[in-house]
Design an enzyme around this catalytic site. Structure first.
Site, PDB file in Angstrom:
ATOM      1  N   GLY A 269     -11.968 -11.803 -16.463  1.00 10.61           N
ATOM      2  CA  GLY A 269     -11.922 -12.452 -17.679  1.00 10.61           C
ATOM      3  C   GLY A 269     -10.531 -13.488 -17.241  1.00 10.61           C
ATOM      4  O   GLY A 269     -10.531 -14.036 -17.507  1.00 10.61           O
ATOM      5  N   ALA A 270      -9.353 -12.888 -17.376  1.00  6.96           N
ATOM      6  CA  ALA A 270      -8.443 -12.821 -17.440  1.00  6.96           C
ATOM      7  C   ALA A 270      -7.030 -11.829 -16.772  1.00  6.96           C
ATOM      8  O   ALA A 270      -7.174 -11.010 -17.024  1.00  6.96           O
ATOM      9  CB  ALA A 270      -7.686 -13.712 -18.288  1.00  6.96           C
ATOM     10  N   GLU A 306      -4.809 -11.513 -23.616  1.00  2.36           N
ATOM     11  CA  GLU A 306      -4.067 -11.942 -22.465  1.00  2.36           C
ATOM     12  C   GLU A 306      -1.809 -11.382 -22.841  1.00  2.36           C
ATOM     13  O   GLU A 306      -1.357 -11.472 -22.906  1.00  2.36           O
ATOM     14  CB  GLU A 306      -3.755 -12.821 -21.804  1.00  2.36           C
ATOM     15  CG  GLU A 306      -5.545 -12.940 -21.039  1.00  2.36           C
ATOM     16  CD  GLU A 306      -5.831 -11.368 -20.853  1.00  2.36           C
ATOM     17  OE1 GLU A 306      -4.955 -10.757 -19.766  1.00  2.36           O
ATOM     18  OE2 GLU A 306      -7.054 -10.922 -20.000  1.00  2.36           O
ATOM     19  N   GLU A 328      -4.854  -0.952 -22.137  1.00  2.00           N
ATOM     20  CA  GLU A 328      -6.196  -2.290 -22.758  1.00  2.00           C
ATOM     21  C   GLU A 328      -7.062  -1.261 -23.789  1.00  2.00           C
ATOM     22  O   GLU A 328      -7.331  -2.485 -24.690  1.00  2.00           O
ATOM     23  CB  GLU A 328      -7.169  -1.590 -21.445  1.00  2.00           C
ATOM     24  CG  GLU A 328      -6.726  -2.576 -19.911  1.00  2.00           C
ATOM     25  CD  GLU A 328      -6.129  -3.427 -19.710  1.00  2.00           C
ATOM     26  OE1 GLU A 328      -6.620  -4.254 -21.301  1.00  2.00           O
ATOM     27  OE2 GLU A 328      -5.687  -4.015 -18.978  1.00  2.00           O
TER      28      GLU A 328
HETATM   29  N1  TRP Z   1      -5.455  -6.867 -17.444  1.00  2.00           N
HETATM   30  C1  TRP Z   1      -5.987  -8.027 -17.642  1.00  2.00           C
HETATM   31  C2  TRP Z   1      -7.083  -7.681 -19.187  1.00  2.00           C
HETATM   32  O1  TRP Z   1      -7.634  -7.077 -19.137  1.00  2.00           O
HETATM   33  C3  TRP Z   1      -7.729  -6.730 -15.959  1.00  2.00           C
HETATM   34  C4  TRP Z   1      -7.814  -7.059 -14.872  1.00  2.00           C
HETATM   35  C5  TRP Z   1      -8.271  -8.832 -14.710  1.00  2.00           C
HETATM   36  C6  TRP Z   1      -8.673  -6.938 -13.485  1.00  2.00           C
HETATM   37  N2  TRP Z   1      -8.043  -9.405 -13.074  1.00  2.00           N
HETATM   38  C7  TRP Z   1      -8.455  -7.526 -12.412  1.00  2.00           C
HETATM   39  C8  TRP Z   1      -8.558  -5.761 -13.342  1.00  2.00           C
HETATM   40  C9  TRP Z   1      -9.085  -7.875 -10.835  1.00  2.00           C
HETATM   41  C10 TRP Z   1      -9.042  -5.504 -11.817  1.00  2.00           C
HETATM   42  C11 TRP Z   1      -8.821  -6.731 -11.085  1.00  2.00           C
HETATM   43  O2  TRP Z   1      -6.643  -7.994 -19.110  1.00  2.00           O
HETATM   44 ZN    ZN Z   2      -6.221  -6.379 -20.660  1.00  2.00          ZN
END
Ligand code: TRP
Ligand code: ZN
Length: 883
Positions: A269-270, A306, A328
């Site tokens: 997602g982001a 985020e 998370e």
């Molecule tokens: N930390 C990100 C979120 O939860 C998760 C995430 C974004 C991610 N891109 C990724 C995890 C690529 C693994 C690989 O907002």
């Molecule tokens: Zn996250």
């Protein structure tokens, strides 16, 4: 049949083997020369040993890197001082304190994995979580190594006028070669997974936010120039999230600038990179003509998520990837609280629980079941799961409930204060909550270490002579792959008892002086417990697990009359809805059985009457009424079937929908017509509720398949000024065999063919159509210019939607759907293993189906495992599934 050949198994990483790093990296100076063929990365590290010398060598992570040179304290290292393999660089003899300079060459333009540095629509961007930084340069790529970053980016000025990285811009300039540079410095030490770089020709949208303490923060959003008109909602959401985190958690933003960049090719997602979030454009861009209400809600939630990571994740980060839920689970809980505060909190809770029960419960019951703090993994990317995120959030929510709003806030204040700037564990989090509240969560910690969904079996006895009401509660938890036996959990069970008028009775347990009015929380700690309530004047109707106070399955066995009673009267909105869901499940399971035995299907009039009462009632939250009208999904229904029968689940649900539509035809019609909207579009909670209720009425009416309703539906499609109403009409039409279907799909395509995100919707709703020929259509669409295998949004919209959202067609007994999925897993794996592995997990529940389906699914899994050169990602999922 194929034999599983002994391939070289990738290693398993264990939590129990965690060791602090031998070296810390205080600072890193990065210099990027971005080019069209390749990019050179120069990195200068200041390293210092912190453990006693065990060995004089140092192992750095690195993948897919061309090593150009290494210097140790300014001296070029010769080949005999180091060696390389495909995943690391080992320096044989290093001092306790030294600088290391490494030059590597990488190929971002050829990087289809979308991990590390890659290009998307001609722009450079990075994704470093979890282990992408090692695809940029050699490093100690682990979250407990926190360094201060300085980043210089050099690139062609015309092609890439915008050069961004984390922190503050400290220098920039241009050369007469047509190249320019920008130098960024991030004052906060951070793990490598939070590093980000962007080089692009995107347009910038600017705004600002004044913090509680009066600091002015620049807010910059970067999108493709033609999307500049689609940032208002994301920007407004960001400002609301910033204010909310100040008010609710006392958390203020810490840099002078906060940037968000939208890219089209993104695995998730982001990403919360420090000061420079990178987003899947799907979670930024919105305007009424192209984005649905759900899109609006998702954007608000992801923007907030985020942003909240800046404290829960960045300022306090994870020691290792087993602690992923530390950031998370907590951050999902925070974004859920935020979303609940923006509109109907009951509806938000219902959506969250629906999602958890339909998808996380299956994960917990399958071969990938793991605790929210896993003990081991092969590929960490496979552990960005519903369990870590959604169940993790439920665990934090239980802590919140047990401590109350104030106690929880005291706990999080202590957590942030105590661990600011550190990389910590989930245990540290729980410890801070305990210390701030002088309480003991030792038993509660089992939620972090035990996998599986606990089950509560409750029996109830009313004693009219003694005026007592007894609840006997038994808890169990089914075995999971690594844990055959579980200890009892500490479970908050929120309850109310309703009198004959539907009022909550005051609740007093034996031995208590005073009764509690309203919902009260029982704390379960043992395998079996009994609660005796006093002064209960008449036999009550129990409302248990209010608000879904714990992520468990509840077996209570209420009668249909009791469910109907709760559906009308319960004070707890979640449980009102839940009563309707459980009643519908009961009815649907009866229909499934009748269908399987070839009996005619018959509709229960009591259910119809109750639904009618609610539609005609005075409930003002229309989104909530729409939720009540939404029958349990085929997925959730499957949870209750010993052998999943996708065909019967679909038929039963469809029959119940149609039955309700027939019986309540005029109510649905008048409700539909009376809720017609007026332009212009608004995304207020009230308007979202109105559209939702109106569109569910349309969905019911469309099951009747009459010519009038189809043309009414086409009319809605043609005349709506917003994507919510357009998509509602179009997905109903996509399910039919009508001429309206063709007309509408074609018109939609013609209108939106140049808008990639809207084309995703066009792909999805065709993939989700329950028509017989859907797979044929999906296969054709894979050849359509609107589809692109290297773009994860496209893969999810078409292949993901068909395989994961259309059970009756995907599980066609011929096995065609299974073979189709297998082909795409194998096609995708060399391009993007993360996405291939997500698709592969679709087969996880193969053992829950009938023998015919089991055999074919197993064949596909074996075929995949036996294919040459499959990734770690797909290897882990498929071997665990075959287990
Ligand atoms: N930390 C990100 C979120 O939860 C998760 C995430 C974004 C991610 N891109 C990724 C995890 C690529 C693994 C690989 O907002
Ligand atoms: Zn996250």
């Amino acid at each position: 049949m194929l034999e599983t050949k002994p391939s070289k198994a990738p290693p398993t990483i264990y939590l129990k083997n965690y060791q602090a790093p031998d070296y810390y990296i205080e600072t890193i100076d990065l210099h990027f020369e971005l080019g069209e063929k390749h990019t050179t990365v120069h990195s200068r590290l200041a390293l210092s040993r912190h453990s006693k010398a065990d060995s004089p060598s140092l192992v750095l992570n690195g993948e897919e890197l061309e090593l150009l040179s290494i210097k140790q304290d300014g001296q070029v290292l010769s080949k005999k001082n180091y060696y390389q393999d495909s995943e690391s660089l080992t320096l044989l003899q290093v001092p306790d304190c030294f600088t290391l300079e490494i030059e590597t060459r990488i190929y971002p333009q050829d990087n289809t994995t979308l991990s590390g540095l890659y290009t998307s629509s001609g722009n450079f961007c990075t994704q470093c979580e979890a282990e992408g930084f090692r695809r940029i340069t050699y490093f100690l790529d682990r979250p407990d190594v926190m360094a201060r970053y300085t980043t210089t980016i050099v690139a062609d000025e015309k092609k890439y006028p915008i050069l961004l990285s984390n922190g503050n811009l400290i220098a920039q300039g241009k050369w007469d070669t047509g190249r320019h540079f920008a130098k960024w410095q991030d004052p906060f030490p951070k793990p490598s997974y939070l590093f980000a770089l962007v080089a692009s020709d995107l347009a910038r949208i600017e705004d600002e936010f004044i913090t509680l303490s009066g600091r002015k923060i620049q807010l910059h959003m970067y999108v493709q120039p033609h999307n500049q008109d689609q940032c208002d909602h994301a920007m407004a959401s960001l400002k609301r999230a910033m204010a909310w985190d100040e008010q609710v958690y006392g958390r203020e933003y810490d840099l002078d600038i906060y940037m968000i960049v939208a890219v089209d090719d993104f695995n998730m997602g982001a990403m919360e990179n420090k000061g420079l979030n990178i987003f899947n454009s799907k979670y930024v861009l919105a305007k009424p003509e192209t984005a649905t209400d759900t899109d609006y809600e998702n954007i608000e939630a992801v923007i907030a998520h985020e942003y909240f990571h800046n404290w829960s994740g960045n300022r306090v980060t994870c020691r290792d990837w087993f602690q992923l839920s530390l950031k998370e689970g907590f951050t999902v809980f925070r974004d859920q609280q935020f979303s609940a505060d923006q509109g109907s909190s009951a509806v938000k809770r219902i959506q969250v629980v629906n999602h958890l029960r339909s998808y996380q419960f299956r994960e917990d019951a399958g071969p990938m079941a793991h605790p929210i703090r896993p003990e081991s993994y092969v590929e960490i990317n496979n552990f960005y799961t519903l369990t870590i995120y959604e169940k993790g959030a439920e665990v934090v929510r239980m802590l919140y409930r047990l401590l109350g709003t104030e106690g929880f806030r005291k706990g999080t204040d202590l957590y942030f204060k105590r661990h600011d700037g550190q990389a910590v564990t989930t245990d540290d989090f729980v410890q801070a909550l305990e210390d701030a509240n002088n309480t003991d969560f030792s038993q509660f910690r089992l939620w972090y270490s035990q996998a599986g969904t606990p089950e509560l079996r409750i029996s109830r006895i009313y004693d009219p002579e003694m005026s007592t009401y007894t609840l006997k509660v038994k808890q169990t938890c089914p075995p999971t792959p690594e844990q055959p036996h579980k200890a009892p959990f500490h479970i908050p069970l929120a309850i109310g008892l309703l009198d004959a008028e539907g009022r909550d009775l005051p609740l007093r347990l034996a031995g208590e002086a005073e009764a509690i009015t309203g919902t009260r929380v029982l704390e379960l700690r043992q395998a079996e417990e009994t609660f005796v309530f006093q002064d209960i004047p008449c036999k009550p109707v129990p409302s248990l697990l209010r608000g879904f106070s714990a992520p468990v399955k509840l077996y209570l066995g209420l009668s249909n009359e009791e469910y109907c009673f709760l559906l009308v009267h319960d004070k707890d909105h979640f449980n009102r809805w839940e009563a309707g869901q459980q009643l519908a499940i009961k009815i649907l399971l009866g229909l499934v059985e009748d269908h399987q035995q070839g009996k005619p299907l018959i509709l229960d009039p009591a259910f119809t009457n109750t639904i009618e009462k609610i539609l005609a009632g005075d409930e003002s939250d229309q989104a909530f009424v729409a939720q009540i009208l939404t029958l349990p999904s085929e997925h959730y229904l499957a949870e209750f079937m010993t052998v999943i029968d996708p065909e019967a689940a679909y038929k039963a649900r469809r029959f119940l929908q149609r039955g309700l539509a027939e019986a309540l035809h005029s109510t649905f019609t008048t409700t539909y017509e009376s809720l017609a909207g007026t332009s212009p579009y608004h995304s207020s909670p009230e308007e979202i509720g109105r559209r939702k209720l109106r569109n569910i009425c349309l969905e019911y009416l469309m099951t009747l398949d009459g010519p009038d309703i189809k043309s009414r539906c086409l009319q809605q499609f043609n005349e709506s000024d917003n994507m919510t109403d357009v998509i509602a009409a179009l997905s109903s039409l996509a399910d039919t065999e009508s001429s309206e279907r063709k007309i509408a799909l074609q018109a939609f395509y013609n209108q939106w063919k140049n808008d990639s995100l809207v084309m995703d919707k066009w792909l999805s709703l065709q993939a989700l159509s329950r028509r017989q020929d859907t797979l044929t259509i999906v296969k054709k669409l894979t050849q359509h210019p609107a589809f692109k295998l290297t773009n994860p949004n496209k893969v999810r919209a078409l292949i993901g939607a068909f395989c994961q959202g259309n059970p009756v067609r995907f599980h066609d007994p011929s096995g065609e759907g299974y073979r189709f999925l297998r082909d795409y897993i194998l096609k995708l794996d060399p391009l993007n293993p993360q996405i291939a592995a997500r698709l592969a997990s679709t087969f996880n529940l193969w053992r829950r189906y009938d023998q015919n389906r089991q055999i074919i699914m197993k064949e596909q899994l074996e075929h995949i495992v036996n294919s040459p050169r499959i990734s770690k990602d797909v290897y882990e999922i498929t071997t665990k599934a075959l287990g």
